[in-house]
Scaffold this motif. Structure first.
Motif, PDB file in Angstrom:
ATOM      1  N   GLU A  43       9.425  -4.370   8.927  1.00  0.00           N
ATOM      2  CA  GLU A  43       9.914  -3.126   8.346  1.00  0.00           C
ATOM      3  C   GLU A  43       8.802  -2.095   8.242  1.00  0.00           C
ATOM      4  N   CYS A  44       9.126  -0.872   8.648  1.00  0.00           N
ATOM      5  CA  CYS A  44       8.211   0.264   8.543  1.00  0.00           C
ATOM      6  C   CYS A  44       8.867   1.272   7.598  1.00  0.00           C
ATOM      7  N   GLY A  45       8.333   1.394   6.405  1.00  0.00           N
ATOM      8  CA  GLY A  45       8.956   2.288   5.429  1.00  0.00           C
ATOM      9  C   GLY A  45       7.954   3.247   4.827  1.00  0.00           C
ATOM     10  N   ILE A  46       8.322   4.508   4.718  1.00  0.00           N
ATOM     11  CA  ILE A  46       7.433   5.506   4.124  1.00  0.00           C
ATOM     12  C   ILE A  46       8.028   6.026   2.817  1.00  0.00           C
ATOM     13  N   LEU A  47       7.141   6.511   1.958  1.00  0.00           N
ATOM     14  CA  LEU A  47       7.557   7.219   0.748  1.00  0.00           C
ATOM     15  C   LEU A  47       7.251   8.692   0.970  1.00  0.00           C
ATOM     16  N   GLU A  79      -4.823   0.850  17.136  1.00  0.00           N
ATOM     17  CA  GLU A  79      -4.278   2.131  17.603  1.00  0.00           C
ATOM     18  C   GLU A  79      -3.453   2.833  16.509  1.00  0.00           C
ATOM     19  N   LEU A  80      -2.930   2.045  15.565  1.00  0.00           N
ATOM     20  CA  LEU A  80      -2.025   2.580  14.543  1.00  0.00           C
ATOM     21  C   LEU A  80      -2.724   2.834  13.205  1.00  0.00           C
ATOM     22  N   ILE A  81      -4.028   3.002  13.219  1.00  0.00           N
ATOM     23  CA  ILE A  81      -4.795   3.109  11.966  1.00  0.00           C
ATOM     24  C   ILE A  81      -4.307   4.241  11.072  1.00  0.00           C
ATOM     25  N   GLU A  82      -3.782   5.318  11.646  1.00  0.00           N
ATOM     26  CA  GLU A  82      -3.295   6.440  10.843  1.00  0.00           C
ATOM     27  C   GLU A  82      -1.825   6.280  10.445  1.00  0.00           C
ATOM     28  N   PHE A  83      -1.236   5.142  10.783  1.00  0.00           N
ATOM     29  CA  PHE A  83       0.177   4.867  10.467  1.00  0.00           C
ATOM     30  C   PHE A  83       0.289   3.512   9.765  1.00  0.00           C
ATOM     31  N   PRO A  84      -0.165   3.442   8.504  1.00  0.00           N
ATOM     32  CA  PRO A  84      -0.183   2.155   7.804  1.00  0.00           C
ATOM     33  C   PRO A  84       1.173   1.471   7.679  1.00  0.00           C
ATOM     34  N   SER A  85       2.252   2.248   7.548  1.00  0.00           N
ATOM     35  CA  SER A  85       3.562   1.614   7.398  1.00  0.00           C
ATOM     36  C   SER A  85       4.054   1.015   8.722  1.00  0.00           C
ATOM     37  N   ILE A  86       3.591   1.563   9.843  1.00  0.00           N
ATOM     38  CA  ILE A  86       3.922   0.946  11.135  1.00  0.00           C
ATOM     39  C   ILE A  86       3.036  -0.276  11.348  1.00  0.00           C
ATOM     40  N   GLN A  87       1.808  -0.219  10.849  1.00  0.00           N
ATOM     41  CA  GLN A  87       0.922  -1.380  10.933  1.00  0.00           C
ATOM     42  C   GLN A  87       1.567  -2.608  10.291  1.00  0.00           C
ATOM     43  N   LYS A 257      -0.209  -1.430  -2.452  1.00  0.00           N
ATOM     44  CA  LYS A 257       1.099  -1.361  -1.804  1.00  0.00           C
ATOM     45  C   LYS A 257       0.837  -1.571  -0.306  1.00  0.00           C
ATOM     46  N   PRO A 258       1.117  -2.756   0.223  1.00  0.00           N
ATOM     47  CA  PRO A 258       0.784  -3.039   1.620  1.00  0.00           C
ATOM     48  C   PRO A 258       1.351  -2.024   2.613  1.00  0.00           C
ATOM     49  N   SER A 259       2.518  -1.466   2.340  1.00  0.00           N
ATOM     50  CA  SER A 259       3.103  -0.483   3.262  1.00  0.00           C
ATOM     51  C   SER A 259       2.336   0.832   3.271  1.00  0.00           C
ATOM     52  N   LEU A 260       1.560   1.073   2.215  1.00  0.00           N
ATOM     53  CA  LEU A 260       0.824   2.331   2.112  1.00  0.00           C
ATOM     54  C   LEU A 260      -0.646   2.201   2.490  1.00  0.00           C
ATOM     55  N   VAL A 261      -1.164   0.961   2.466  1.00  0.00           N
ATOM     56  CA  VAL A 261      -2.588   0.782   2.793  1.00  0.00           C
ATOM     57  C   VAL A 261      -2.815   0.088   4.127  1.00  0.00           C
ATOM     58  N   GLY A 262      -1.744  -0.208   4.876  1.00  0.00           N
ATOM     59  CA  GLY A 262      -1.942  -0.715   6.227  1.00  0.00           C
ATOM     60  C   GLY A 262      -1.679  -2.184   6.442  1.00  0.00           C
ATOM     61  N   GLY A 263      -0.809  -2.770   5.624  1.00  0.00           N
ATOM     62  CA  GLY A 263      -0.377  -4.132   5.888  1.00  0.00           C
ATOM     63  C   GLY A 263      -1.185  -5.213   5.194  1.00  0.00           C
ATOM     64  N   PHE A 264      -0.982  -6.442   5.653  1.00  0.00           N
ATOM     65  CA  PHE A 264      -1.544  -7.613   4.991  1.00  0.00           C
ATOM     66  C   PHE A 264      -3.063  -7.717   5.151  1.00  0.00           C
ATOM     67  N   ALA A 265      -3.559  -7.515   6.358  1.00  0.00           N
ATOM     68  CA  ALA A 265      -5.004  -7.639   6.590  1.00  0.00           C
ATOM     69  C   ALA A 265      -5.778  -6.589   5.797  1.00  0.00           C
ATOM     70  N   ASN A 266      -5.273  -5.356   5.786  1.00  0.00           N
ATOM     71  CA  ASN A 266      -5.958  -4.297   5.043  1.00  0.00           C
ATOM     72  C   ASN A 266      -5.850  -4.507   3.528  1.00  0.00           C
ATOM     73  N   THR A 267      -4.724  -5.027   3.075  1.00  0.00           N
ATOM     74  CA  THR A 267      -4.573  -5.356   1.653  1.00  0.00           C
ATOM     75  C   THR A 267      -5.599  -6.406   1.250  1.00  0.00           C
ATOM     76  N   LEU A 287       9.256   0.293  -2.478  1.00  0.00           N
ATOM     77  CA  LEU A 287      10.691   0.562  -2.332  1.00  0.00           C
ATOM     78  C   LEU A 287      11.237   0.190  -0.953  1.00  0.00           C
ATOM     79  N   GLU A 288      10.668  -0.878  -0.371  1.00  0.00           N
ATOM     80  CA  GLU A 288      11.187  -1.361   0.907  1.00  0.00           C
ATOM     81  C   GLU A 288      12.578  -1.981   0.732  1.00  0.00           C
ATOM     82  N   SER A 289      13.240  -2.220   1.841  1.00  0.00           N
ATOM     83  CA  SER A 289      14.471  -3.012   1.809  1.00  0.00           C
ATOM     84  C   SER A 289      14.050  -4.467   1.568  1.00  0.00           C
ATOM     85  N   ASN A 290      15.018  -5.362   1.508  1.00  0.00           N
ATOM     86  CA  ASN A 290      14.703  -6.775   1.292  1.00  0.00           C
ATOM     87  C   ASN A 290      13.890  -7.386   2.432  1.00  0.00           C
ATOM     88  N   ILE A 291      13.962  -6.809   3.626  1.00  0.00           N
ATOM     89  CA  ILE A 291      13.159  -7.313   4.746  1.00  0.00           C
ATOM     90  C   ILE A 291      11.673  -7.165   4.416  1.00  0.00           C
TER      91      ILE A 291
END
Length: 343
Positions: A43-47, A79-87, A257-267, A287-291
């Motif tokens: 899941e890729c979710g932004i606030l 390549e996605l460093i500027e897109f943490p929620s896609i990471q 918030k892993p979706s805002l800081v770039g996922g599990f490795a960055n967290t 505020l992600e979905s259940n996924i």
């Protein structure tokens, strides 16, 4: 290997107030990888207004990611460093693809339904009666830790609400966390924190707006109430800058918030830096979905942090993805006897 993505607009059951306005909907995207007979989902979710990747070219980057999925996880994350929620979506999807069960990214006692994760009850901003109603509801459900969003209504009214809670429940009975979302001005933040500290609160999140390191460091140095950084961590991609931020501000806690800081490795990198400086931490969903919530909860379980985590957001929506996640009392559980719904 192929990848596709699809957009999903989550609908709040009731409008939810934050210092950035009232939330009625939340946009998110699911990324799916297919390889022969296997699939992986993330899941890729932004606030809106908070995520650093809330940009006009967001879907364009999602499309590019799917077209270049053959590059593999590590190359894509770079390549996605500027897109943490896609990471995090990419991380989840690859972990899902590699797993025996595509919805169990990090198998543990949690995914087996043997152990729950203690979470805090989330209280949304609103008028006095609405916030009081929410607090009473959470306490009746069995929560021993509640987090209140403050900074939207009059400070005196919020202080009065907190005083009334404390008059009914001691700090041993209910742990109170408050989140100002940067609503205080640096000139009067210390005075407000001083008043709040008299109420035996656990901590205050982000009392002033991010990117005021000097003022935040001064607050953290003399605060009578532990301060937790949240928005401060968003958009700090460089490893050296992260280290400098922690060492300069010296907060009591950081909230990830892993979706805002770039996922599990960055967290995990933020956590390692914090622990080196003896800074506490906990993890919160965005505020992600259940996924996404399930992936973040499973990851959180691997870290064995016994503090209440901010993972109680799965019941906010009318059109969430049906899942094995259940909140019982003050714990989030994964019920392996329940099935995932279709996306």
């Amino acid at each position: 290997m192929k990848a596709t993505y699809q957009k999903h607009t989550l609908q709040f059951k009731r409008p939810s107030g934050t210092s950035r306005g009232i939330l009625k909907t939340k946009q998110t995207w699911f990324i799916k990888i297919s390889d022969k007979n296997n699939f992986g989902i993330g899941e890729c979710g932004i606030l809106r207004g908070l995520s650093v990747d809330d940009r006009p070219d967001y879907e364009e980057k999602l499309k590019w990611t799917c077209q270049n999925i053959y590059l593999g996880k590590e190359k894509l994350l770079t390549e996605l460093i500027e897109f943490p929620s896609i990471q995090i979506g990419v991380e989840m999807a690859f972990a899902s693809l590699a797993a025996a069960n595509p919805y169990e990214l990090f198998p543990s006692n949690f995914t087996q339904g043997k152990q729950g994760i203690t979470i805090n009850g989330l209280i949304w901003m609103g008028d006095f009666s609405f916030m009081k109603e929410q607090i009473e509801e959470k306490l009746q459900l069995g929560f021993s830790c509640v987090k209140l969003k403050i900074g939207a209504i009059d400070f005196e009214a919020e202080l009065d609400l907190l005083k009334k809670i404390r008059a009914q429940f001691t700090a041993d009975e209910v742990e109170l966390r408050v989140d100002a979302n940067g609503a205080f001005h640096p000139d009067d933040a210390f005075e407000k924190i001083k008043y709040l500290s008299e109420l035996d609160l656990h901590s205050i999140e982000q009392p002033i707006k991010a990117n005021q390191w000097k003022q935040m460091a001064q607050l953290c140095e003399k605060t009578p109430l532990p301060i937790a950084l949240d928005e401060e961590l968003i958009g700090v991609f460089n490893v050296t800058n992260r280290q400098e931020l922690i060492q300069t501000i010296q907060p009591q806690y950081i909230i990830l918030k892993p979706s805002l800081v770039g996922g599990f490795a960055n967290t995990k990198h933020w956590i390692d830096l914090a622990e080196q400086q003896k800074v506490g931490w906990w993890i919160t969903s965005a505020l992600e979905s259940n996924i996404g919530l399930s992936g973040i909860a499973q990851f959180t379980q691997t870290l064995q942090n016994n503090m209440p985590q901010g993972l109680g957001t799965g019941s906010l929506y009318t059109n969430n993805i049906p899942s094995p996640l259940e909140v019982k009392g003050e714990k989030l559980w994964y019920n392996p006897n329940l099935n995932w719904g279709k996306i």
